[in-house]
Write a protein that holds these residues in place. Sequence first.
Motif, PDB file in Angstrom:
ATOM      1  N   LEU A 249      -2.329  -5.748  -4.384  1.00 33.04           N
ATOM      2  CA  LEU A 249      -3.146  -5.595  -3.209  1.00 33.04           C
ATOM      3  C   LEU A 249      -4.438  -6.267  -2.876  1.00 33.04           C
ATOM      4  O   LEU A 249      -4.800  -6.829  -2.005  1.00 33.04           O
ATOM      5  CB  LEU A 249      -3.573  -3.935  -3.093  1.00 33.04           C
ATOM      6  CG  LEU A 249      -2.544  -2.946  -2.476  1.00 33.04           C
ATOM      7  CD1 LEU A 249      -3.090  -1.500  -2.752  1.00 33.04           C
ATOM      8  CD2 LEU A 249      -2.097  -3.214  -1.078  1.00 33.04           C
ATOM      9  N   VAL A 250      -5.202  -6.383  -4.135  1.00 29.95           N
ATOM     10  CA  VAL A 250      -6.267  -7.162  -4.193  1.00 29.95           C
ATOM     11  C   VAL A 250      -5.975  -8.782  -3.860  1.00 29.95           C
ATOM     12  O   VAL A 250      -6.756  -9.246  -3.135  1.00 29.95           O
ATOM     13  CB  VAL A 250      -7.154  -7.156  -5.722  1.00 29.95           C
ATOM     14  CG1 VAL A 250      -8.191  -7.917  -5.815  1.00 29.95           C
ATOM     15  CG2 VAL A 250      -7.456  -5.611  -5.816  1.00 29.95           C
TER      16      VAL A 250
ATOM     17  N   LEU B 136       0.711  -1.184   0.126  1.00 29.29           N
ATOM     18  CA  LEU B 136      -0.005  -0.079   0.167  1.00 29.29           C
ATOM     19  C   LEU B 136       0.801   1.127   0.120  1.00 29.29           C
ATOM     20  O   LEU B 136       0.588   2.296  -0.612  1.00 29.29           O
ATOM     21  CB  LEU B 136      -0.935  -0.067   1.162  1.00 29.29           C
ATOM     22  CG  LEU B 136      -1.957   0.958   1.305  1.00 29.29           C
ATOM     23  CD1 LEU B 136      -2.837   0.964  -0.118  1.00 29.29           C
ATOM     24  CD2 LEU B 136      -2.859   0.985   2.591  1.00 29.29           C
TER      25      LEU B 136
ATOM     26  N   LYS C  70     -11.734   1.203 -11.030  1.00 31.43           N
ATOM     27  CA  LYS C  70     -10.324   1.514 -10.855  1.00 31.43           C
ATOM     28  C   LYS C  70      -9.278   0.800 -11.685  1.00 31.43           C
ATOM     29  O   LYS C  70      -8.367   1.255 -12.445  1.00 31.43           O
ATOM     30  CB  LYS C  70      -9.923   1.302  -9.398  1.00 31.43           C
ATOM     31  CG  LYS C  70     -10.145   2.350  -8.451  1.00 31.43           C
ATOM     32  CD  LYS C  70      -9.682   2.063  -6.816  1.00 31.43           C
ATOM     33  CE  LYS C  70      -8.164   2.635  -6.866  1.00 31.43           C
ATOM     34  NZ  LYS C  70      -7.536   2.199  -5.692  1.00 31.43           N
TER      35      LYS C  70
ATOM     36  N   LEU D  90      -0.885   0.002 -11.552  1.00 32.14           N
ATOM     37  CA  LEU D  90      -1.481  -1.253 -12.123  1.00 32.14           C
ATOM     38  C   LEU D  90      -0.929  -2.586 -11.113  1.00 32.14           C
ATOM     39  O   LEU D  90      -1.665  -3.246 -10.777  1.00 32.14           O
ATOM     40  CB  LEU D  90      -0.949  -1.452 -13.476  1.00 32.14           C
ATOM     41  CG  LEU D  90      -1.971  -2.174 -14.439  1.00 32.14           C
ATOM     42  CD1 LEU D  90      -3.266  -2.064 -14.148  1.00 32.14           C
ATOM     43  CD2 LEU D  90      -1.553  -2.383 -15.844  1.00 32.14           C
TER      44      LEU D  90
HETATM   45  C1  HEM Z   1      -3.825   5.619 -11.021  1.00 36.39           C
HETATM   46  C2  HEM Z   1      -4.350   4.340 -10.444  1.00 36.39           C
HETATM   47  C3  HEM Z   1      -4.783   4.511  -8.858  1.00 36.39           C
HETATM   48  C4  HEM Z   1      -4.913   5.652  -7.935  1.00 36.39           C
HETATM   49  C5  HEM Z   1      -4.624   6.968  -8.140  1.00 36.39           C
HETATM   50  C6  HEM Z   1      -5.282   4.737  -6.896  1.00 36.39           C
HETATM   51  C7  HEM Z   1      -5.215   5.492  -5.542  1.00 36.39           C
HETATM   52  C8  HEM Z   1      -5.560   5.000  -4.477  1.00 36.39           C
HETATM   53  C9  HEM Z   1      -5.708   5.475  -3.215  1.00 36.39           C
HETATM   54  C10 HEM Z   1      -5.784   7.027  -3.033  1.00 36.39           C
HETATM   55  C11 HEM Z   1      -5.839   4.640  -2.096  1.00 36.39           C
HETATM   56  C12 HEM Z   1      -5.999   4.777  -0.708  1.00 36.39           C
HETATM   57  C13 HEM Z   1      -7.651   4.615  -0.433  1.00 36.39           C
HETATM   58  C14 HEM Z   1      -7.843   4.761   1.118  1.00 36.39           C
HETATM   59  O1  HEM Z   1      -6.989   4.104   1.845  1.00 36.39           O
HETATM   60  O2  HEM Z   1      -8.867   4.999   1.494  1.00 36.39           O
HETATM   61  C15 HEM Z   1      -6.149   3.202  -2.735  1.00 36.39           C
HETATM   62  C16 HEM Z   1      -6.114   2.053  -2.065  1.00 36.39           C
HETATM   63  C17 HEM Z   1      -6.264   1.040  -2.595  1.00 36.39           C
HETATM   64  N1  HEM Z   1      -5.995   0.734  -4.213  1.00 36.39           N
HETATM   65 FE1  HEM Z   1      -5.658   1.976  -5.741  1.00 36.39          FE
HETATM   66  N2  HEM Z   1      -5.389   3.400  -6.968  1.00 36.39           N
HETATM   67  C18 HEM Z   1      -4.949   3.218  -8.412  1.00 36.39           C
HETATM   68  C19 HEM Z   1      -5.045   2.132  -8.947  1.00 36.39           C
HETATM   69  C20 HEM Z   1      -5.398   0.822  -8.438  1.00 36.39           C
HETATM   70  C21 HEM Z   1      -5.669  -0.462  -9.026  1.00 36.39           C
HETATM   71  C22 HEM Z   1      -5.460  -0.669 -10.593  1.00 36.39           C
HETATM   72  C23 HEM Z   1      -6.035  -1.416  -8.220  1.00 36.39           C
HETATM   73  C24 HEM Z   1      -6.416  -2.858  -8.312  1.00 36.39           C
HETATM   74  C25 HEM Z   1      -6.547  -3.425  -9.588  1.00 36.39           C
HETATM   75  C26 HEM Z   1      -6.318  -0.687  -6.864  1.00 36.39           C
HETATM   76  C27 HEM Z   1      -6.447  -1.081  -5.596  1.00 36.39           C
HETATM   77  C28 HEM Z   1      -6.520  -0.802  -4.454  1.00 36.39           C
HETATM   78  C29 HEM Z   1      -6.488  -1.257  -3.153  1.00 36.39           C
HETATM   79  C30 HEM Z   1      -7.046  -2.840  -2.905  1.00 36.39           C
HETATM   80  C31 HEM Z   1      -6.575  -0.274  -2.239  1.00 36.39           C
HETATM   81  C32 HEM Z   1      -6.654  -0.600  -0.756  1.00 36.39           C
HETATM   82  C33 HEM Z   1      -8.018  -0.335  -0.303  1.00 36.39           C
HETATM   83  C34 HEM Z   1      -8.049  -0.344   1.279  1.00 36.39           C
HETATM   84  O3  HEM Z   1      -7.106  -0.937   2.151  1.00 36.39           O
HETATM   85  O4  HEM Z   1      -9.047   0.262   1.822  1.00 36.39           O
HETATM   86  N3  HEM Z   1      -5.661   0.648  -7.090  1.00 36.39           N
HETATM   87  N4  HEM Z   1      -5.642   3.516  -4.202  1.00 36.39           N
END
Ligand code: HEM
Length: 113
Positions: A52-53, A9, A71, A46
């Motif tokens: 993470l997933v 993360l 996403k 990516l």
């Molecule tokens: C430009 C692309 C992306 C951006 C800007 C982005 C942004 C973020 C942000 C800001 C968080 C934190 C959210 C929080 O904790 O409330 C996050 C968490 C996460 N993102 Fe992304 N993300 C991107 C792409 C992706 C992709 C492609 C995936 C999965 C295929 C993904 C899966 C996740 C997961 C599983 C978390 C953790 C959520 C959690 O623990 O609550 N993200 N992302």
Amino acid sequence: MELAYNLVLIVHFIGLASVVGGFLVQMRSAEKGVNPAMWHGALTQLVTGVILVGLAEMQDWDVDHAKIGVKLALTVVITVLAFIGRKKPLPQTAFWGIIGGASIVNIIIAVLW
Ligand code: HEM
């Protein structure tokens, strides 16, 4: 396993900083384009997102598949545009704008969905 998730993360946040930082730093530039920070940041998002997933699924944590699907789709578009756009002659304003805008939309989805 939770430590691994948190470490990935952290890298996810660094990738976010890279793609959005690479976008914002060119805001006033005459010749906007896909810089290495945006391309590597997109790729990082990516890869770390998918990991993470996977790590969450392995621990039977709740994963919102609709949110992740949106996403993932946006990030695939971002990464493909960054891959193609970085080779084009400057200015690459449309590539720059769509990648930056879609990345910010992804932040909004991540936080508000
Ligand atoms: C430009 C692309 C992306 C951006 C800007 C982005 C942004 C973020 C942000 C800001 C968080 C934190 C959210 C929080 O904790 O409330 C996050 C968490 C996460 N993102 Fe992304 N993300 C991107 C792409 C992706 C992709 C492609 C995936 C999965 C295929 C993904 C899966 C996740 C997961 C599983 C978390 C953790 C959520 C959690 O623990 O609550 N993200 N992302």
